[in-house]
Write a protein that holds these residues in place. Structure first.
Motif, PDB file in Angstrom:
ATOM      1  N   MET A  50       0.849  -1.204   0.000  1.00  0.00           N
ATOM      2  CA  MET A  50       0.000   0.000   0.000  1.00  0.00           C
ATOM      3  C   MET A  50       0.878   1.246   0.000  1.00  0.00           C
ATOM      4  O   MET A  50       1.741   1.397   0.861  1.00  0.00           O
ATOM      5  N   ARG A  51       0.679   2.125  -0.976  1.00  0.00           N
ATOM      6  CA  ARG A  51       1.438   3.364  -1.071  1.00  0.00           C
ATOM      7  C   ARG A  51       0.800   4.406  -0.157  1.00  0.00           C
ATOM      8  O   ARG A  51      -0.413   4.630  -0.202  1.00  0.00           O
ATOM      9  N   HIS A  52       1.637   5.051   0.674  1.00  0.00           N
ATOM     10  CA  HIS A  52       1.141   6.064   1.600  1.00  0.00           C
ATOM     11  C   HIS A  52       1.565   7.450   1.125  1.00  0.00           C
ATOM     12  O   HIS A  52       2.694   7.653   0.662  1.00  0.00           O
ATOM     13  N   HIS A  53       0.626   8.418   1.239  1.00  0.00           N
ATOM     14  CA  HIS A  53       0.877   9.797   0.822  1.00  0.00           C
ATOM     15  C   HIS A  53       0.575  10.750   1.968  1.00  0.00           C
ATOM     16  O   HIS A  53      -0.165  10.428   2.901  1.00  0.00           O
ATOM     17  N   ASP A  54       1.132  11.958   1.848  1.00  0.00           N
ATOM     18  CA  ASP A  54       0.771  13.004   2.808  1.00  0.00           C
ATOM     19  C   ASP A  54      -0.658  13.476   2.574  1.00  0.00           C
ATOM     20  O   ASP A  54      -1.398  13.743   3.523  1.00  0.00           O
ATOM     21  N   LEU A  55      -1.028  13.596   1.292  1.00  0.00           N
ATOM     22  CA  LEU A  55      -2.336  14.136   0.935  1.00  0.00           C
ATOM     23  C   LEU A  55      -2.887  13.359  -0.251  1.00  0.00           C
ATOM     24  O   LEU A  55      -2.185  13.158  -1.249  1.00  0.00           O
ATOM     25  N   LEU A  56      -4.138  12.951  -0.140  1.00  0.00           N
ATOM     26  CA  LEU A  56      -4.828  12.216  -1.206  1.00  0.00           C
ATOM     27  C   LEU A  56      -6.056  13.008  -1.625  1.00  0.00           C
ATOM     28  O   LEU A  56      -6.879  13.380  -0.782  1.00  0.00           O
ATOM     29  N   ILE A  57      -6.178  13.291  -2.933  1.00  0.00           N
ATOM     30  CA  ILE A  57      -7.297  14.063  -3.460  1.00  0.00           C
ATOM     31  C   ILE A  57      -8.093  13.199  -4.408  1.00  0.00           C
ATOM     32  O   ILE A  57      -7.552  12.666  -5.386  1.00  0.00           O
ATOM     33  N   LEU A  58      -9.378  13.032  -4.121  1.00  0.00           N
ATOM     34  CA  LEU A  58     -10.276  12.287  -4.999  1.00  0.00           C
ATOM     35  C   LEU A  58     -11.026  13.281  -5.874  1.00  0.00           C
ATOM     36  O   LEU A  58     -11.885  14.024  -5.394  1.00  0.00           O
ATOM     37  N   GLY A  59     -10.691  13.307  -7.157  1.00  0.00           N
ATOM     38  CA  GLY A  59     -11.327  14.237  -8.085  1.00  0.00           C
ATOM     39  C   GLY A  59     -10.309  15.168  -8.704  1.00  0.00           C
ATOM     40  O   GLY A  59      -9.465  15.747  -8.002  1.00  0.00           O
ATOM     41  N   ALA A  60     -10.368  15.309 -10.031  1.00  0.00           N
ATOM     42  CA  ALA A  60      -9.398  16.137 -10.751  1.00  0.00           C
ATOM     43  C   ALA A  60     -10.048  17.362 -11.377  1.00  0.00           C
ATOM     44  O   ALA A  60      -9.544  17.912 -12.348  1.00  0.00           O
ATOM     45  N   GLY A  61     -11.183  17.787 -10.821  1.00  0.00           N
ATOM     46  CA  GLY A  61     -11.791  19.040 -11.238  1.00  0.00           C
ATOM     47  C   GLY A  61     -11.354  20.128 -10.275  1.00  0.00           C
ATOM     48  O   GLY A  61     -10.189  20.541 -10.259  1.00  0.00           O
ATOM     49  N   SER A  62     -12.266  20.573  -9.439  1.00  0.00           N
ATOM     50  CA  SER A  62     -11.900  21.569  -8.435  1.00  0.00           C
ATOM     51  C   SER A  62     -10.952  20.985  -7.397  1.00  0.00           C
ATOM     52  O   SER A  62     -10.199  21.727  -6.754  1.00  0.00           O
ATOM     53  N   GLY A  63     -10.967  19.668  -7.230  1.00  0.00           N
ATOM     54  CA  GLY A  63     -10.023  19.034  -6.308  1.00  0.00           C
ATOM     55  C   GLY A  63      -8.588  19.293  -6.706  1.00  0.00           C
ATOM     56  O   GLY A  63      -7.746  19.674  -5.881  1.00  0.00           O
ATOM     57  N   LYS A  64      -8.295  19.109  -7.977  1.00  0.00           N
ATOM     58  CA  LYS A  64      -6.949  19.388  -8.481  1.00  0.00           C
ATOM     59  C   LYS A  64      -6.601  20.862  -8.331  1.00  0.00           C
ATOM     60  O   LYS A  64      -5.449  21.224  -8.077  1.00  0.00           O
ATOM     61  N   ALA A  65      -7.613  21.706  -8.454  1.00  0.00           N
ATOM     62  CA  ALA A  65      -7.382  23.144  -8.458  1.00  0.00           C
ATOM     63  C   ALA A  65      -6.902  23.680  -7.118  1.00  0.00           C
ATOM     64  O   ALA A  65      -6.336  24.776  -7.062  1.00  0.00           O
ATOM     65  N   LEU A  66      -7.111  22.940  -6.032  1.00  0.00           N
ATOM     66  CA  LEU A  66      -6.662  23.476  -4.745  1.00  0.00           C
ATOM     67  C   LEU A  66      -5.152  23.398  -4.582  1.00  0.00           C
ATOM     68  O   LEU A  66      -4.564  24.059  -3.738  1.00  0.00           O
ATOM     69  N   LEU A  67      -4.475  22.576  -5.416  1.00  0.00           N
ATOM     70  CA  LEU A  67      -3.029  22.423  -5.307  1.00  0.00           C
ATOM     71  C   LEU A  67      -2.311  23.616  -5.923  1.00  0.00           C
ATOM     72  O   LEU A  67      -2.597  24.019  -7.037  1.00  0.00           O
ATOM     73  N   ASP A  68      -1.361  24.169  -5.184  1.00  0.00           N
ATOM     74  CA  ASP A  68      -0.493  25.212  -5.718  1.00  0.00           C
ATOM     75  C   ASP A  68       0.891  25.027  -5.107  1.00  0.00           C
ATOM     76  O   ASP A  68       1.187  23.984  -4.492  1.00  0.00           O
ATOM     77  N   ASP A  69       1.751  26.015  -5.277  1.00  0.00           N
ATOM     78  CA  ASP A  69       3.143  25.871  -4.826  1.00  0.00           C
ATOM     79  C   ASP A  69       3.266  25.659  -3.322  1.00  0.00           C
ATOM     80  O   ASP A  69       4.292  25.146  -2.855  1.00  0.00           O
ATOM     81  N   ARG A  70       2.250  26.035  -2.560  1.00  0.00           N
ATOM     82  CA  ARG A  70       2.324  25.842  -1.112  1.00  0.00           C
ATOM     83  C   ARG A  70       2.339  24.375  -0.721  1.00  0.00           C
ATOM     84  O   ARG A  70       2.727  24.022   0.391  1.00  0.00           O
ATOM     85  N   VAL A 127      -7.121  13.450   3.529  1.00  0.00           N
ATOM     86  CA  VAL A 127      -7.847  13.144   2.295  1.00  0.00           C
ATOM     87  C   VAL A 127      -8.819  14.288   2.003  1.00  0.00           C
ATOM     88  O   VAL A 127      -9.476  14.805   2.916  1.00  0.00           O
ATOM     89  N   VAL A 128      -8.895  14.654   0.726  1.00  0.00           N
ATOM     90  CA  VAL A 128      -9.890  15.609   0.256  1.00  0.00           C
ATOM     91  C   VAL A 128     -10.776  14.909  -0.767  1.00  0.00           C
ATOM     92  O   VAL A 128     -10.272  14.371  -1.758  1.00  0.00           O
ATOM     93  N   VAL A 129     -12.081  14.905  -0.512  1.00  0.00           N
ATOM     94  CA  VAL A 129     -13.032  14.261  -1.415  1.00  0.00           C
ATOM     95  C   VAL A 129     -13.719  15.344  -2.243  1.00  0.00           C
ATOM     96  O   VAL A 129     -14.471  16.161  -1.706  1.00  0.00           O
ATOM     97  N   ALA A 130     -13.425  15.358  -3.536  1.00  0.00           N
ATOM     98  CA  ALA A 130     -14.025  16.326  -4.459  1.00  0.00           C
ATOM     99  C   ALA A 130     -14.392  15.592  -5.741  1.00  0.00           C
ATOM    100  O   ALA A 130     -14.002  15.983  -6.848  1.00  0.00           O
ATOM    101  N   ALA A 131     -15.162  14.517  -5.571  1.00  0.00           N
ATOM    102  CA  ALA A 131     -15.445  13.589  -6.663  1.00  0.00           C
ATOM    103  C   ALA A 131     -16.681  13.946  -7.478  1.00  0.00           C
ATOM    104  O   ALA A 131     -17.142  13.148  -8.301  1.00  0.00           O
TER     105      ALA A 131
END
Length: 458
Positions: A1-21, A136-140
């Motif tokens: 099982m791969r572990h991440h700091d942050l998991l985002i479900l959804g590549a619409g507005s979910g993807k949009a929250l990611l920036d350089d921060r 986890v952020v759910v934006a599906a």
């Protein structure tokens, strides 16, 4: 099982929250659909690009009102479709490529479902992939509703997800539904040459709008569309390309294409949320607090899967709220839905913010109402506009704005000063009298509506 700091479900507005921060975090983005989500691929943007073309075609048809002799030779639908989706498909592909190339991000394409707290399985083309994360952020997102009578028929139908990519406009299009998606797409296809029939179970179109706007819009489109109001679809028969649609009064409609536009539902039922301890309401929306946290520790949700107002500009604001709260624990911000504007890009155009007149009265306000017509301002004369109006509502005791509703050209732009005033808690008189309003701009219809309201206490 791969572990991440942050998991985002959804590549619409979910993807949009990611920036350089978020560059120092190990991030996974999971999506079954194309990057950019509903707005970019099947919603706001392609529909408005098609509406812009429809508006041009209608302007040519209506040129005579300005003493211009013009004739519409046709709408080149395949060229229009290819122009719209050629651009948008490229943007979606670029969005995905950029995210895949980001050093800190892993992209997984496929349907996801929770297997436990902050743990999911993704059904990718190469087999299932198991992931976990600290947060986890759910934006599906959501999807169109298809009534059982349509689904059970086994016959083809379109939704907003598919209809804009048709190779040619339907000759006979039946639109099931009377909300904003139905109205915008009926406008698009009627302008492209389709004969449009709209079937709506309510007695008026756009029933969620202020009652004055809903009634005026319904009358305005009677000569454009064949309206079957107060009717429900009871059977779908015939064959592909020659559908026979039976209504509850026994009427049979013939159509080569059926567009189902009766609403949307959140995708929460596809995610096995209960395994993660994520609660939902009766309408399927994920339950969140003012900071957009779910009932599960370390899980946030926003956008169409959780919001009470499923609009892209709302999701964009929610994304900024969630991004801040992820980065600043203990200093969280809250989401405010008190003054959310919306628009319907049809003909005539519609925009609104705040309460309808009925809502204001039901909430106990002593309501002052004023209506000013486009035809009564100079720029309205220039446009030869006879249908449009601005309706404003204020509390008679305090003078504070409660709501505003516009029907007519540029409504989605004209509503914005009213949004600012309502958000800031200004009175109608302050908005009318403190700033200067350009003459002879169309904004005077807003100014004059505000001035027509009685002063506070009167």
């Amino acid at each position: 099982m791969r572990h991440h700091d942050l998991l985002i479900l959804g590549a619409g507005s979910g993807k949009a929250l990611l920036d350089d921060r978020f560059a120092d975090l190990d991030v996974a983005v999971v999506s079954a659909g194309p990057f950019g989500g509903t707005c970019l691929n099947t919603g706001c943007i392609p529909s408005k690009m098609l509406v812009a073309t429809a508006d041009v075609a209608d302007a040519v048809r209506d040129a005579g009102r300005h003493d211009v002799d013009a004739q519409l030779q046709g709408v080149r639908w395949p060229d229009v479709r290819d122009r719209v989706f050629g651009r948008l498909d490229a943007v979606s592909a670029e969005d995905e490529r950029d995210r895949r190339e980001a050093a800190n991000t892993t992209v997984h394409r496929g349907a996801a479902r929770f297997t436990g707290p902050r743990r999911i399985t993704v059904d990718t083309a190469d087999g299932p992939v198991e992931l976990s994360a600290d947060r986890v952020v759910v934006a599906a997102g959501g999807r169109p509703v298809v009534p059982p009578v349509v689904a059970a028929s086994g016959l083809p139908h379109e939704t907003s997800d598919t209809v804009m990519r048709l190779p040619v406009p339907p000759e006979r299009l039946v639109v099931l539904g009377g909300g904003y998606v139905a109205a915008e797409l009926a406008h698009v296809f009627r302008s492209a040459g389709s004969r449009v029939v709209v079937v709506e179970k309510e007695e008026r179109l756009l029933g969620q709008q202020d009652e004055t706007v809903s009634a005026a819009f319904t009358e305005a489109v009677r000569d454009q569309w064949d309206l079957r109001l107060g009717r429900e679809l009871t059977a779908v028969g015939g064959r592909p390309g020659d559908l026979r649609l039976t209504l509850d009064d026994g009427t049979e409609l013939r159509a080569d294409t059926l567009l189902v536009a009766v609403g949307r539902r959140p995708n929460s039922d596809l995610l096995d949320l209960e395994r993660a301890g994520i609660a939902t309401g009766e309408d399927g929306r994920i339950t969140v607090d003012a900071q957009l946290r779910t009932t599960a520790d370390g899980v946030w949700a926003f956008g169409d899967i959780a919001t009470p107002v499923p609009l892209k500009h709302v999701a964009n604001r929610e994304a900024r709220i969630v991004a801040h709260n992820l980065l600043h624990p203990g200093r969280e911000r809250s989401m405010d839905y008190a003054a959310v504007p919306s628009a319907v890009f049809t003909r005539p155009q519609i925009a609104q913010v705040g309460l309808t007149e009925r809502q204001a009265r039901e909430r106990g306000h002593e309501v002052a109402v004023a209506v000013h017509r486009y035809a009564d301002v100079a720029h309205g004369w220039a446009l030869e506009e006879t249908e449009g109006f601005c309706k404003v509502l204020a509390d008679r005791r305090t003078g504070r704005l409660l709501g505003a509703h516009l029907l007519g050209p540029q409504a989605a732009t004209l509503v914005q000063p009213l949004v600012v005033a309502l958000t800031a808690g200004m009175t109608a008189r302050e908005l009318a009298e403190v700033p200067l309003w350009i003459h002879p701009a169309l904004t005077e219809v807003v100014e004059n509506a505000l001035l027509a309201l009685p002063a506070a206490g009167h």
